[in-house]
Design a protein around this motif. Sequence first.
Motif, mmCIF file in Angstrom:
data_model
loop_
_atom_site.group_PDB
_atom_site.id
_atom_site.type_symbol
_atom_site.label_atom_id
_atom_site.label_comp_id
_atom_site.label_asym_id
_atom_site.label_seq_id
_atom_site.Cartn_x
_atom_site.Cartn_y
_atom_site.Cartn_z
ATOM 1 N N SER A 199 -33.454 59.650 -2.585
ATOM 2 C CA SER A 199 -33.949 60.622 -2.648
ATOM 3 C C SER A 199 -34.122 61.108 -1.867
ATOM 4 C CB SER A 199 -35.525 59.996 -2.518
ATOM 5 O OG SER A 199 -35.851 59.105 -1.361
ATOM 6 N N LEU A 200 -34.245 62.144 -0.735
ATOM 7 C CA LEU A 200 -33.943 62.792 0.051
ATOM 8 C C LEU A 200 -35.492 62.852 1.338
ATOM 9 C CD1 LEU A 200 -32.413 64.263 2.707
ATOM 10 C CD2 LEU A 200 -32.693 66.596 0.993
ATOM 11 N N LYS A 205 -38.031 64.221 -3.948
ATOM 12 C CA LYS A 205 -37.478 64.586 -2.586
ATOM 13 C C LYS A 205 -39.630 65.240 -2.021
ATOM 14 C CE LYS A 205 -34.108 68.376 -4.509
ATOM 15 N NZ LYS A 205 -34.891 68.332 -5.791
ATOM 16 N N HIS A 206 -38.999 64.555 -0.770
ATOM 17 C CA HIS A 206 -40.359 64.535 -0.303
ATOM 18 C C HIS A 206 -40.639 65.610 1.012
ATOM 19 C CE1 HIS A 206 -43.114 61.337 1.736
ATOM 20 N NE2 HIS A 206 -44.092 62.672 1.704
ATOM 21 N N ARG A 247 -42.476 66.812 -3.122
ATOM 22 C CA ARG A 247 -44.139 65.364 -2.955
ATOM 23 C C ARG A 247 -44.095 66.076 -1.436
ATOM 24 N NH1 ARG A 247 -45.892 59.160 -3.936
ATOM 25 N NH2 ARG A 247 -46.858 58.782 -2.490
ATOM 26 N N ARG A 248 -45.566 66.099 -1.166
ATOM 27 C CA ARG A 248 -45.964 66.749 0.282
ATOM 28 C C ARG A 248 -46.969 66.134 0.661
ATOM 29 N NH1 ARG A 248 -45.285 69.340 4.430
ATOM 30 N NH2 ARG A 248 -46.137 71.277 5.595
ATOM 31 N N SER A 249 -46.078 65.386 2.131
ATOM 32 C CA SER A 249 -47.518 64.830 2.508
ATOM 33 C C SER A 249 -47.430 65.464 4.843
ATOM 34 C CB SER A 249 -46.664 64.019 2.931
ATOM 35 O OG SER A 249 -46.829 62.683 1.807
ATOM 36 N N VAL A 250 -49.162 65.730 5.020
ATOM 37 C CA VAL A 250 -49.216 66.856 5.820
ATOM 38 C C VAL A 250 -49.956 64.799 6.404
ATOM 39 C CG1 VAL A 250 -50.044 68.051 7.505
ATOM 40 C CG2 VAL A 250 -49.113 68.779 5.018
#
Length: 280
Positions: A132-133, A224-225, A250-253
């Motif tokens: 993964s990246l 991807k993240h 995937r998106r994390s804030v």
Amino acid sequence: MSRPPTFTPPPGTRAYRMRTPRGEFAALDACPDTPKGTVLLLPGYTGSKEDFIALLTPFAKAGYRAIAVDGRGQYESEGPADDQAPYAQAELAQDVLAQAGTLQGPLHLLGHSLGGLIARAAVLRDRAPFASLTLISSGPAAISPSQQERVKLLGDALSVMDMAQVWDAIQAMEGAAAPEDTDTDDALRERWLRNSPAQLTATGAQLRTEPDRVAELAALPLPKHVLSGQQDDTWPVPLLDEMAVRLTARRSVIAGADHSPNTDRPEETAAALIAFWDAQ
């Protein structure tokens, strides 16, 4: 620059020099008894492996071997002081692939800021070693215009002053706004002085001119993240949101964090990263 809470590795973390066919790299390695995966962590511009120091124990407790490295010419990894050619992005990407070649999989690659651009270049060159990246506060192309100007000013200063003089100038500009912690301040200064000025100049130019390679990256069959703080003036958060959509990532804030969630909010950042890796 990122400000780690300490430069002292946590218990159970080994500091050593990672030997690769492309030279040795200073590393911090936190390894659980039975790792279910390995994470290779690449720091950002003016940063170092210590920027991930607060993440190492949570990663190991979750079963991931975590290895943070100084890139060529960063802090405790040697590099030429007056030759920019070894710091071309393609060269730094080859360094990452050489590091990956010494590790056992599944191998998750993570880059913060400049480290994200280098990680992206490595994956585009050869995605085979990676499971993964993750890109932390690392955008689709060049940094924002205001940050381009700051980086250009730094490059101009490095061309006429030595590292100690530039450090003093930076501290004078920051003034009383800088946090007060004598031990950490001393360590930050030592880290700065041990960076290669050629590395800072070459990678600063990359930050100012990086092309948009999102379409190339999106085409790779690799999880991807995209993770960032709640605000960021290096790559604005809406731009990172858009990049995540383009990557089908995937998106994390991380609430309450800025450009370095790994140092601003390490517990929340570690939890988001572990959840991503556990889902693979």
